[in-house]
Motif scaffolding. Sequence first.
Motif, PDB file in Angstrom:
ATOM      1  N   VAL A   1       1.178  13.073   9.601  1.00 23.36           N
ATOM      2  CA  VAL A   1       0.155  12.973  10.647  1.00 23.36           C
ATOM      3  C   VAL A   1      -1.120  12.452  10.007  1.00 23.36           C
ATOM      4  O   VAL A   1      -1.678  13.089   9.100  1.00 23.36           O
ATOM      5  N   ILE A   2      -1.578  11.288  10.472  1.00 22.08           N
ATOM      6  CA  ILE A   2      -2.762  10.655   9.903  1.00 22.08           C
ATOM      7  C   ILE A   2      -3.725  10.275  11.017  1.00 22.08           C
ATOM      8  O   ILE A   2      -3.351  10.246  12.189  1.00 22.08           O
ATOM      9  N   CYS A   3      -4.966  10.003  10.668  1.00 23.29           N
ATOM     10  CA  CYS A   3      -5.967   9.596  11.661  1.00 23.29           C
ATOM     11  C   CYS A   3      -5.516   8.311  12.351  1.00 23.29           C
ATOM     12  O   CYS A   3      -4.908   7.431  11.725  1.00 23.29           O
ATOM     13  N   ASP A   4      -5.855   8.182  13.618  1.00 25.48           N
ATOM     14  CA  ASP A   4      -5.333   7.077  14.412  1.00 25.48           C
ATOM     15  C   ASP A   4      -5.799   5.701  13.929  1.00 25.48           C
ATOM     16  O   ASP A   4      -5.136   4.700  14.167  1.00 25.48           O
ATOM     17  N   HIS A   5      -6.938   5.645  13.242  1.00 26.48           N
ATOM     18  CA  HIS A   5      -7.453   4.345  12.795  1.00 26.48           C
ATOM     19  C   HIS A   5      -6.961   3.954  11.411  1.00 26.48           C
ATOM     20  O   HIS A   5      -7.239   2.857  10.934  1.00 26.48           O
ATOM     21  N   PHE A   6      -6.242   4.835  10.747  1.00 22.05           N
ATOM     22  CA  PHE A   6      -6.011   4.675   9.311  1.00 22.05           C
ATOM     23  C   PHE A   6      -5.208   3.435   8.943  1.00 22.05           C
ATOM     24  O   PHE A   6      -5.603   2.665   8.065  1.00 22.05           O
ATOM     25  N   LEU A   7      -4.084   3.228   9.577  1.00 20.99           N
ATOM     26  CA  LEU A   7      -3.214   2.122   9.164  1.00 20.99           C
ATOM     27  C   LEU A   7      -3.896   0.766   9.318  1.00 20.99           C
ATOM     28  O   LEU A   7      -3.781  -0.100   8.457  1.00 20.99           O
ATOM     29  N   GLY A   8      -4.620   0.587  10.419  1.00 22.26           N
ATOM     30  CA  GLY A   8      -5.285  -0.682  10.640  1.00 22.26           C
ATOM     31  C   GLY A   8      -6.446  -0.918   9.708  1.00 22.26           C
ATOM     32  O   GLY A   8      -6.643  -2.024   9.193  1.00 22.26           O
ATOM     33  N   GLN A   9      -7.218   0.134   9.444  1.00 20.86           N
ATOM     34  CA  GLN A   9      -8.426  -0.041   8.648  1.00 20.86           C
ATOM     35  C   GLN A   9      -8.144  -0.123   7.156  1.00 20.86           C
ATOM     36  O   GLN A   9      -8.851  -0.793   6.420  1.00 20.86           O
ATOM     37  N   HIS A  10      -7.110   0.558   6.699  1.00 17.93           N
ATOM     38  CA  HIS A  10      -6.930   0.719   5.258  1.00 17.93           C
ATOM     39  C   HIS A  10      -5.733  -0.032   4.691  1.00 17.93           C
ATOM     40  O   HIS A  10      -5.182   0.351   3.671  1.00 17.93           O
ATOM     41  N   SER A  11      -5.341  -1.118   5.347  1.00 17.06           N
ATOM     42  CA  SER A  11      -4.178  -1.847   4.852  1.00 17.06           C
ATOM     43  C   SER A  11      -4.381  -2.344   3.423  1.00 17.06           C
ATOM     44  O   SER A  11      -3.483  -2.244   2.582  1.00 17.06           O
ATOM     45  N   ALA A  12      -5.580  -2.856   3.124  1.00 16.42           N
ATOM     46  CA  ALA A  12      -5.841  -3.362   1.770  1.00 16.42           C
ATOM     47  C   ALA A  12      -5.786  -2.232   0.750  1.00 16.42           C
ATOM     48  O   ALA A  12      -5.221  -2.370  -0.340  1.00 16.42           O
ATOM     49  N   ARG A  13      -6.366  -1.082   1.097  1.00 14.93           N
ATOM     50  CA  ARG A  13      -6.374   0.056   0.177  1.00 14.93           C
ATOM     51  C   ARG A  13      -4.954   0.553  -0.072  1.00 14.93           C
ATOM     52  O   ARG A  13      -4.583   0.900  -1.192  1.00 14.93           O
ATOM     53  N   GLN A  14      -4.136   0.591   0.978  1.00 15.95           N
ATOM     54  CA  GLN A  14      -2.770   1.064   0.812  1.00 15.95           C
ATOM     55  C   GLN A  14      -1.965   0.122  -0.083  1.00 15.95           C
ATOM     56  O   GLN A  14      -1.164   0.563  -0.899  1.00 15.95           O
TER      57      GLN A  14
END
Length: 288
Positions: free
Chosen positions: A196-209
């Motif tokens: 369970v992650i924050c709803d904005h996480f995947l879109g905002q942090h693609s570069a970090r991931q």
Amino acid sequence: MSARVLLGLLASTVLAAAPLEAGAGVVPDPEARLKLAVLPCTNIETTFKKFHPLLTYLKSATGLTVTLAVPADLAEFETATANGQLDFALQDPHSYRELSRLFDDASLLQTRALDATTRQSAVVVVRRDSGVSDLAQLRGSTVMFGPRSSSPKWIAARLLFESRGISVDRDLKGANGGCCEDIAFAVSVSSVDAGVICDHFLGQHSARQKDLGVDPGTLKVIARTPAFPTRIFAARKGVSAAVITAVQRALLQLDPAHPGHAGILASAEIRGFLRVTRAAYLERLKQP
């Protein structure tokens, strides 16, 4: 105070003082050393990186030195606040509701989410190749939630599963993780079946991931939690009015359209602050 909080404090950098703007009113003591607690993330390094630009901005805008503290849990946070070891807090609504007696009602500022709303939610993610497309398929599986002080990643997530007839305690092998980075990584390497992650996480942090060796494209969202109010900034009762006023003014002046502010806000994963009353904020909490 635990080693976790001490590490968070030591990680904060003291910068050169800058004077308040003329006409700003009573000037707070620039020698004051203030502490901001951030809940519910528990990864000190990640939290420091996110909020260091904001602390730098506060130093420049107010002349005050504000350092970061990352309490391990709600009990540690309550004790440190009650003992006067913390001055400010940025916390989720449910922890604020439980501990609101410790905070100055006149100091409250609600954060704006990255989509400019004042609501936050979380999403349940699985590996795209897992074959899982519905929460019902997770019965008996290991699901990593956020910290127990997290409104979207724990409280709202439990409500979501229970609304589908799934008991977190009986039907899942639940685990409580830390920040979204840790949870997403655990799912991506199949350490857990879902997270369970924050709803904005995947879109905002693609570069970090990708820097961590995780391709966000390998994860998919299968459900979204109910929404709760965004986090609230509050000063502990006993913090001087001059300090509260200076910090409030600086936070309210942050504008995502301002070239010098956009990066500060994006790093902290917020879009700004707005004034709110205790009564209004707690009323919004009743409306998930």
